[in-house]
Design a protein around this motif. Structure first.
Motif, PDB file in Angstrom:
ATOM      1  N   SER A   1     -13.125   7.017   0.873  1.00  0.00           N
ATOM      2  CA  SER A   1     -11.815   6.406   0.664  1.00  0.00           C
ATOM      3  C   SER A   1     -11.933   5.176  -0.216  1.00  0.00           C
ATOM      4  CB  SER A   1     -11.192   6.027   2.010  1.00  0.00           C
ATOM      5  OG  SER A   1     -10.000   5.312   1.814  1.00  0.00           O
ATOM      6  N   ILE A   2     -12.969   4.378   0.030  1.00  0.00           N
ATOM      7  CA  ILE A   2     -13.158   3.154  -0.744  1.00  0.00           C
ATOM      8  C   ILE A   2     -13.476   3.483  -2.195  1.00  0.00           C
ATOM      9  CG2 ILE A   2     -14.702   1.183  -1.061  1.00  0.00           C
ATOM     10  CD1 ILE A   2     -14.856   1.035   2.014  1.00  0.00           C
TER      11      ILE A   2
ATOM     12  N   GLU B   1      -7.841  -1.221   6.521  1.00  0.00           N
ATOM     13  CA  GLU B   1      -8.474  -0.543   5.387  1.00  0.00           C
ATOM     14  C   GLU B   1      -7.958  -1.003   4.022  1.00  0.00           C
ATOM     15  OE1 GLU B   1      -9.574   3.967   3.892  1.00  0.00           O
ATOM     16  OE2 GLU B   1      -9.109   3.583   5.992  1.00  0.00           O
TER      17      GLU B   1
ATOM     18  N   THR C   1     -21.040   0.582   4.349  1.00  0.00           N
ATOM     19  CA  THR C   1     -19.764   0.978   4.935  1.00  0.00           C
ATOM     20  C   THR C   1     -19.937   2.316   5.627  1.00  0.00           C
ATOM     21  OG1 THR C   1     -19.120   2.004   2.846  1.00  0.00           O
ATOM     22  CG2 THR C   1     -18.367  -0.241   3.234  1.00  0.00           C
TER      23      THR C   1
ATOM     24  N   LYS D   1     -15.421   5.810   5.762  1.00  0.00           N
ATOM     25  CA  LYS D   1     -14.626   4.959   4.877  1.00  0.00           C
ATOM     26  C   LYS D   1     -15.126   4.990   3.440  1.00  0.00           C
ATOM     27  CE  LYS D   1     -12.952   1.558   8.233  1.00  0.00           C
ATOM     28  NZ  LYS D   1     -12.816   0.121   8.530  1.00  0.00           N
TER      29      LYS D   1
ATOM     30  N   LEU E   1      -9.682  -4.265   3.335  1.00  0.00           N
ATOM     31  CA  LEU E   1     -11.111  -4.084   3.090  1.00  0.00           C
ATOM     32  C   LEU E   1     -11.363  -3.529   1.696  1.00  0.00           C
ATOM     33  CD1 LEU E   1     -14.093  -3.932   3.960  1.00  0.00           C
ATOM     34  CD2 LEU E   1     -13.588  -1.699   4.984  1.00  0.00           C
ATOM     35  N   VAL E   2     -10.631  -2.489   1.335  1.00  0.00           N
ATOM     36  CA  VAL E   2     -10.824  -1.857   0.031  1.00  0.00           C
ATOM     37  C   VAL E   2     -10.507  -2.842  -1.095  1.00  0.00           C
ATOM     38  CG1 VAL E   2      -9.981  -0.036  -1.497  1.00  0.00           C
ATOM     39  CG2 VAL E   2     -10.449   0.474   0.895  1.00  0.00           C
TER      40      VAL E   2
ATOM     41  N   LEU F   1     -15.793  -5.089   8.348  1.00  0.00           N
ATOM     42  CA  LEU F   1     -15.387  -3.697   8.522  1.00  0.00           C
ATOM     43  C   LEU F   1     -14.270  -3.541   9.550  1.00  0.00           C
ATOM     44  CD1 LEU F   1     -18.885  -1.982   8.325  1.00  0.00           C
ATOM     45  CD2 LEU F   1     -17.153  -2.186   6.534  1.00  0.00           C
TER      46      LEU F   1
ATOM     47  N   LYS G   1      -4.633   1.893  -2.288  1.00  0.00           N
ATOM     48  CA  LYS G   1      -5.099   0.852  -1.379  1.00  0.00           C
ATOM     49  C   LYS G   1      -5.424  -0.441  -2.120  1.00  0.00           C
ATOM     50  CE  LYS G   1      -6.670   3.861   2.332  1.00  0.00           C
ATOM     51  NZ  LYS G   1      -6.253   5.140   1.745  1.00  0.00           N
TER      52      LYS G   1
ATOM     53  N   SER H   1     -10.330   4.867  -3.870  1.00  0.00           N
ATOM     54  CA  SER H   1      -9.221   3.926  -3.989  1.00  0.00           C
ATOM     55  C   SER H   1      -9.495   2.797  -4.955  1.00  0.00           C
ATOM     56  CB  SER H   1      -8.888   3.336  -2.617  1.00  0.00           C
ATOM     57  OG  SER H   1      -8.529   4.351  -1.719  1.00  0.00           O
TER      58      SER H   1
ATOM     59  N   ASP I   1       0.827  -1.199   0.000  1.00  0.00           N
ATOM     60  CA  ASP I   1       0.000   0.000   0.000  1.00  0.00           C
ATOM     61  C   ASP I   1       0.866   1.255   0.000  1.00  0.00           C
ATOM     62  OD1 ASP I   1      -1.925   1.684   2.507  1.00  0.00           O
ATOM     63  OD2 ASP I   1      -2.229   1.742   0.345  1.00  0.00           O
TER      64      ASP I   1
END
Length: 216
Positions: free
Chosen positions: A209-210, A118, A202, A206, A121-122, A114, A11, A213, A5
């Motif tokens: 960001s998800i 991160e 989510t 987040k 998860l992503v 969750l 991510k 990313s 990362d």
């Protein structure tokens, strides 16, 4: 996942993004995509090109059989030092999927998901969306949710070697009569559960960001 990362400033690892892009470009209707093996030498060559940050990797992929690209993606996840669902959370996922109450199961499984780091998860949500799109073409490619979960479940979820009931040097094929077959079935069922969920909520903190990313 964390070292990768930081190095790539993304991510979702580049190898995951680019393999998914190429498969979605020309492999969505490939019969048995992810189940049919690619040529081992092609898979190793492509993996080595990614490891070396070879600028010609896109050209390599465009000239390569799509099953080799799918094999490279599977190999990447299989060779991670720690699986995507992490050693620490693996027992909890195995316990959560065994719950009989559907409401309690959903609450538990989403909470655990969750709880992943991160980047993990992503990357998982990016892969999950891709696998759902693969399954949308099941009538042509013959890859159902269950088939995809069977391929990817034991790769994304696995216990650490010291906790595993599966021999590290197993030479015999897995059968339903083996002591550790329930472990493999649990890994498949966890991924199948998330594939079958209509949506995965989510937290707002987040979500941006998800979304950012996972752009490809």
């Amino acid at each position: 996942m964390f070292d990768l990362d930081r190095r790539e400033r993304s991510k979702v690892p580049l190898i995951v993004k680019q393999c998914v892009e190429e498969i979605e470009r020309r492999g969505m209707e490939e019969v048995g995509i992810y189940r049919v093996s690619g040529v081992a030498t092609d898979i190793q060559a492509l993996k080595a090109a990614f490891d070396a940050n070879n600028k010609d990797v896109s050209v390599m992929m465009s000239e390569m059989d799509v099953n080799a690209i799918a094999g490279t993606l599977k190999l990447y996840f299989r060779e991670l030092p720690e699986p995507l669902f992490t050693d620490d959370l693996y027992p909890n996922f195995a316990g959560g999927i065994a719950l009989s109450d559907s409401v309690a199961k959903e609450s538990c499984m989403l909470h655990l998901l969750l709880s992943l780091p991160e980047p993990n998860l992503v990357t998982f949500l990016f892969l999950l969306d891709h696998l759902k799109r693969i399954a949308d073409n099941e009538s042509v490619n013959k890859m159902s949710f269950h088939n995809l979960a069977t391929v990817f479940g034991p790769t994304l979820l696995r216990p650490s070697e010291k906790d595993s009931k599966i021999p590290a040097n197993a030479t015999q094929p897995i059968t339903m009569n083996d002591n550790w077959s329930l472990e493999v079935m649990s890994q498949v069922q966890v991924l199948l559960y998330f594939l079958q969920l209509q949506s995965i909520p989510t937290p707002d903190s987040k979500r941006q960001s998800i979304l950012f990313s996972t752009e490809v």
